[in-house]
Design a protein around this motif. Structure first.
Motif, short mmCIF file in Angstrom:
data_model
loop_
_atom_site.label_atom_id
_atom_site.label_comp_id
_atom_site.label_asym_id
_atom_site.label_seq_id
_atom_site.Cartn_x
_atom_site.Cartn_y
_atom_site.Cartn_z
N TYR A 291 0.86 -1.18 0.00
CA TYR A 291 0.00 0.00 0.00
C TYR A 291 0.90 1.23 0.00
O TYR A 291 2.09 1.15 0.34
CB TYR A 291 -0.89 0.00 1.25
N ASN A 292 0.31 2.36 -0.34
CA ASN A 292 1.09 3.59 -0.39
C ASN A 292 1.80 3.84 0.95
O ASN A 292 2.96 4.25 0.98
CB ASN A 292 0.17 4.78 -0.72
N ALA A 293 1.10 3.58 2.06
CA ALA A 293 1.67 3.84 3.39
C ALA A 293 2.84 2.92 3.71
O ALA A 293 3.63 3.22 4.61
CB ALA A 293 0.59 3.69 4.45
N ASN A 294 2.97 1.78 3.00
CA ASN A 294 4.06 0.84 3.26
C ASN A 294 5.36 1.18 2.55
O ASN A 294 6.39 0.55 2.80
CB ASN A 294 3.66 -0.58 2.84
N VAL A 295 5.30 2.16 1.66
CA VAL A 295 6.47 2.52 0.84
C VAL A 295 7.06 3.83 1.37
O VAL A 295 6.33 4.68 1.90
CB VAL A 295 6.06 2.67 -0.64
N ASN A 296 8.39 3.97 1.27
CA ASN A 296 9.06 5.18 1.71
C ASN A 296 8.33 6.42 1.17
O ASN A 296 8.13 6.57 -0.04
CB ASN A 296 10.51 5.17 1.20
N GLN A 297 7.91 7.28 2.11
CA GLN A 297 7.01 8.37 1.74
C GLN A 297 7.67 9.46 0.88
O GLN A 297 6.97 10.27 0.28
CB GLN A 297 6.41 8.99 3.00
N THR A 298 8.98 9.46 0.80
CA THR A 298 9.63 10.44 -0.07
C THR A 298 9.44 10.10 -1.55
O THR A 298 9.53 10.98 -2.41
CB THR A 298 11.14 10.53 0.23
N VAL A 299 9.17 8.81 -1.85
CA VAL A 299 9.00 8.40 -3.24
C VAL A 299 7.67 7.70 -3.49
O VAL A 299 7.36 7.33 -4.62
CB VAL A 299 10.15 7.45 -3.67
N ALA A 300 6.87 7.48 -2.44
CA ALA A 300 5.65 6.67 -2.56
C ALA A 300 4.69 7.22 -3.62
O ALA A 300 4.18 6.47 -4.47
CB ALA A 300 4.94 6.59 -1.20
N ASN A 301 4.45 8.52 -3.59
CA ASN A 301 3.48 9.09 -4.55
C ASN A 301 3.96 8.94 -5.98
O ASN A 301 3.16 8.67 -6.90
CB ASN A 301 3.22 10.57 -4.21
N ASP A 302 5.27 9.11 -6.20
CA ASP A 302 5.81 8.95 -7.56
C ASP A 302 5.66 7.50 -8.03
O ASP A 302 5.26 7.25 -9.17
CB ASP A 302 7.30 9.33 -7.59
N ILE A 303 5.98 6.55 -7.14
CA ILE A 303 5.88 5.15 -7.52
C ILE A 303 4.43 4.77 -7.80
O ILE A 303 4.13 4.08 -8.80
CB ILE A 303 6.47 4.25 -6.41
N PHE A 304 3.50 5.21 -6.96
CA PHE A 304 2.09 4.83 -7.13
C PHE A 304 1.43 5.54 -8.31
O PHE A 304 0.34 5.16 -8.73
CB PHE A 304 1.31 5.07 -5.84
N ALA A 305 2.10 6.54 -8.86
CA ALA A 305 1.61 7.18 -10.09
C ALA A 305 2.14 6.46 -11.32
O ALA A 305 1.74 6.76 -12.45
CB ALA A 305 2.02 8.64 -10.12
N GLY A 306 3.06 5.49 -11.11
CA GLY A 306 3.70 4.80 -12.23
C GLY A 306 2.90 3.64 -12.78
O GLY A 306 1.85 3.26 -12.25
N ASP A 307 3.43 3.05 -13.85
CA ASP A 307 2.78 1.91 -14.52
C ASP A 307 3.67 0.67 -14.40
O ASP A 307 4.86 0.77 -14.08
CB ASP A 307 2.55 2.23 -16.01
N LYS A 308 3.10 -0.46 -14.71
CA LYS A 308 3.82 -1.72 -14.65
C LYS A 308 5.09 -1.65 -15.51
O LYS A 308 5.05 -1.17 -16.65
CB LYS A 308 2.91 -2.84 -15.13
N GLY A 309 6.20 -2.11 -14.95
CA GLY A 309 7.47 -2.16 -15.68
C GLY A 309 8.38 -0.98 -15.41
O GLY A 309 9.58 -1.04 -15.68
#
Length: 696
Positions: A291-309
């Motif tokens: 989940y978004n909260a489980n990922v380092n918050q400095t990059v979480a929003n960028d990663i969750f805006a990304g696509d597979k691959g």
């Protein structure tokens, strides 16, 4: 020639040794055997003259460590084993002196009456009753065929014997720890007698410290007159400088740049696990949903805006630099409410001894229950109460509270979070087969599976060498200049103290478990000012011995801070004694520029004077004082007093004081640990474990 020279040197050494031994023999013939007797070398201590051999101690230590399964350190194990051996020998000595023996039959009765044996189905007959013959046969077969299991049973029965001896002695002592009715009456009076008094209080603080002179000889005299309070174990004081091996900003830049070179290959990789392994990732592949909260918050929003691959990073996270690749995009709730019926089988985790069904039988039963609840879900709660082994929620119809993704075992979790409300199926976990029904879900959101490559942020070889050189240069400077504190100050190093280390300690404040440093500090030939460099995991430490305290009376330098306030108050009391005298409280108060105070309802149970604090000596004097008589120059903990008791209110007499007597008796009988401490204090215990654990 060199060999002959060595032989001659050794021969002369032997001649000197034998000569000394013969000289000792002339003075006292009994000493010759002791001189050549090496038994003391093989002892770790004595209890009332009975030796504890190294072999006895080592055997018990090894058994304890195996039982503890690596959950205790060497010194923790050594302390526990020593305490157990000492306790056992003290109690055996007491029982022997009292002529009391705990025999084999006593031990056997304790064993067969213990619930773990008496209630075991393994030792019961067809009627479900304990069969002593079966148990005896089991032990005989075990002794013959299973050495490891027999050793465990032997240890258990030895423990039963030790406990029986301890309990026998304690019961005999507590049987005599009653209380008289007079003691009950005294207790009642102490608790309920109230005293009203007037008093004048002149605190010690009214006399300036500068008016009182405390000399070294005063402190020495106090220590000698109160030896019991100032007995100390051998101790060492050290100071040390710790040189941590940590990555520099330059090291971090290099690690980050190295990871950046892997990004394109990571994107193209079709096997993420192989990529991580081949490139030396320091964390394994984890394909649990994030989940978004489980990922380092400095990059979480960028990663969750990304696509597979897509690959993101390098980014810093919990001591690592990482790059993460999106492997899968999905949606899941953040919490689920479910019900389950657990059907365990033999060998499943937490399966109780009464579970006898095989895995195949458990699977069949679970499938049968599933068929029923799929036809009629309303039957789920009743079947949970009847069949589920998870008793914590079986009575609630198998209902579990809300849980998040990380709480449950993986198979149960994956089923619960990837299916819709109302889904029912069988799920196998290490605990058995679960019939799971998803009752509710909430907060559905985007989740990702990420393949993450990690590189730990560690110091480079150059940085390690630089830190080592700093430690070496500090040690060299200390060897050339004994003022280690000045050397540390000149180099802006943090010099830290570790005061009062005991010979068997393993923890050094500020460093943690570093038994080698403690062992070195107690080396026989080590003197104050000696130093050594220690190469630890992740750091170098340069330690200096700053103080040595030998076993016996505390040295004046160590006792000063403790004794000086006592002597100050004693001398101030002597100075105040002339000022706190007289037959009239008002005059005494006036002479000391203070007022007469009132204390109402005070008693010995809580000996506190309002506005002053705890004063047990003064309240004790008031308790026994004559009414309306002025007592002056009464020395207390906080100052000097004069007082007059105006009233003593005695409680109503009781018909008898049996309840108070019983209370005292019960309190005494509950203090068996104090019995042992008293026995230990009265015993002659010699502890030489340090000889095993101190470097020479």
């Amino acid at each position: 020639m060199a060999i002959l020279s060595k032989i001659r040197e050794r021969s002369m050494f032997l001649i000197i040794i034998i000569g000394l031994a013969l000289f000792a023999f002339v003075l006292d013939p009994s000493t010759l055997g002791d001189f050549f007797n090496s038994s003391k070398v093989n002892e770790v201590g004595e209890v009332n003259g009975e030796a504890i051999s190294r072999q006895e101690f080592a055997t018990a230590l090894e058994a304890y460590k195996q039982q503890a399964g690596g959950r205790v350190s060497e010194m923790q194990a050594a302390k526990s084993v020593w305490d157990n051996i000492v306790r056992k020998k003290i109690y055996k000595n007491q029982l022997a002196e009292a002529g009391i023996t705990v025999g084999e039959q006593d031990v056997w009765n304790e064993v067969i009456n213990s619930p773990s044996v008496n209630n075991s189905p393994q030792f019961q007959n067809e009627a479900g009753m304990f069969d002593e013959g079966k148990f005896k046969q089991f032990l005989a077969d075990t002794k013959e065929n299973n050495e490891q299991l027999w050793s465990a049973w032997s240890n258990y029965m030895n423990q039963i014997k030790d406990n029986a001896e301890t309990n026998t002695y304690n019961r005999l002592i507590t049987a005599g720890l009653g209380a008289s009715l007079k003691e009950g009456e005294n207790e009642y009076m102490i608790e309920n007698t109230k005293v009203n008094a007037q008093f004048v209080y002149v605190p010690y603080s009214t006399v300036a410290d500068s008016l009182v002179k405390i000399t070294k000889s005063d402190i020495e005299a106090y220590i000698k007159n109160n030896k019991a309070q100032f007995q100390v174990e051998a101790a060492r004081d050290i100071s040390y400088v710790k040189f941590d091996i940590v990555a520099t900003p330059e090291d971090e830049v290099a690690i980050k740049a190295d990871l950046a070179t892997l990004i394109e290959d990571f994107k193209k990789s079709s096997d993420n696990k192989d990529f991580l392994n081949e490139n030396g990732s320091e964390t394994p592949l984890d394909l649990n949903y994030k989940y978004n909260a489980n990922v380092n918050q400095t990059v979480a929003n960028d990663i969750f805006a990304g696509d597979k691959g897509e690959v993101f990073g390098p980014y810093k996270d919990q001591g690592y630099f990482k790059i993460s690749k999106i492997v899968e995009v999905s949606k899941m709730p953040d919490s689920v409410k479910a019900s389950h019926i657990l059907i365990p089988f033999v060998g499943a985790q937490r399966a109780t001894p009464d579970i006898t069904r095989t895995e195949e039988q458990a699977n069949k039963l679970a499938d049968s229950i599933l068929t029923v609840v799929k036809r009629r879900s309303s039957k789920f709660a009743d079947l949970a109460k009847e069949f589920s082994s998870d008793k914590s929620n079986a009575e609630k119809g198998g209902e579990l509270d809300w849980f998040n993704y990380s709480r449950m075992t993986p198979a149960f979790r994956d089923f619960s979070f990837t299916n819709k409300k109302g889904t029912i199926d069988v799920v196998k976990t290490p605990f058995g087969f679960h019939i799971v029904k998803i009752d509710e879900t909430k907060n559905e959101q985007k989740v990702l599976k990420l393949a993450t490559y990690s590189r730990k942020i560690v110091a480079s070889e150059k940085t390690e060498n630089d830190v080592f050189q700093k430690a070496e240069q500090f040690a060299l400077a200390v060897s050339n200049n004994k003022d280690y504190a000045q050397v540390a100050k000149d180099n802006n190093y943090n010099l830290r103290p570790a005061v009062g280390l005991k010979v068997l300690d393993e923890n050094v404040p500020g460093i943690g478990n570093q038994r080698p440093i403690v062992s070195w500090a107690f080396g026989r030939d080590l003197e104050t000012g000696d130093f050594k460099r220690f190469d630890l995991e992740g750091s170098h430490v340069v330690a200096i011995v700053t103080g040595k305290t030998e076993k016996g009376l505390m040295p004046v330098s160590k006792a000063t801070n403790r004794v000086r306030p006592i002597l100050l108050n004693e001398k101030k009391a002597a100075l105040l004694s002339e000022k706190v005298k007289g037959a009239d409280l008002q005059e005494i108060a006036k002479a000391n520029n203070t007022t007469v105070r009132t204390a109402n309802g005070i008693n010995l149970k809580t000996p506190t004077l309002s506005g002053v604090g705890a004063e047990p000596k003064v309240v004790g004097a008031m308790y026994n004082a004559a009414i309306d008589k002025v007592y002056s120059n009464v020395v207390g903990s906080r100052g000097v007093y004069a007082f007059k008791v105006s009233q003593r209110n005695l409680p109503t007499a009781l018909p008898n004081y049996d309840s108070n007597r019983k209370k005292i008796a019960e309190a005494r009988k509950g203090l068996t640990f104090k019995m042992y401490e008293a026995l230990k204090e009265a015993s002659d215990v010699e502890d030489n474990r340090a000889n095993m654990y101190v470097s020479n």
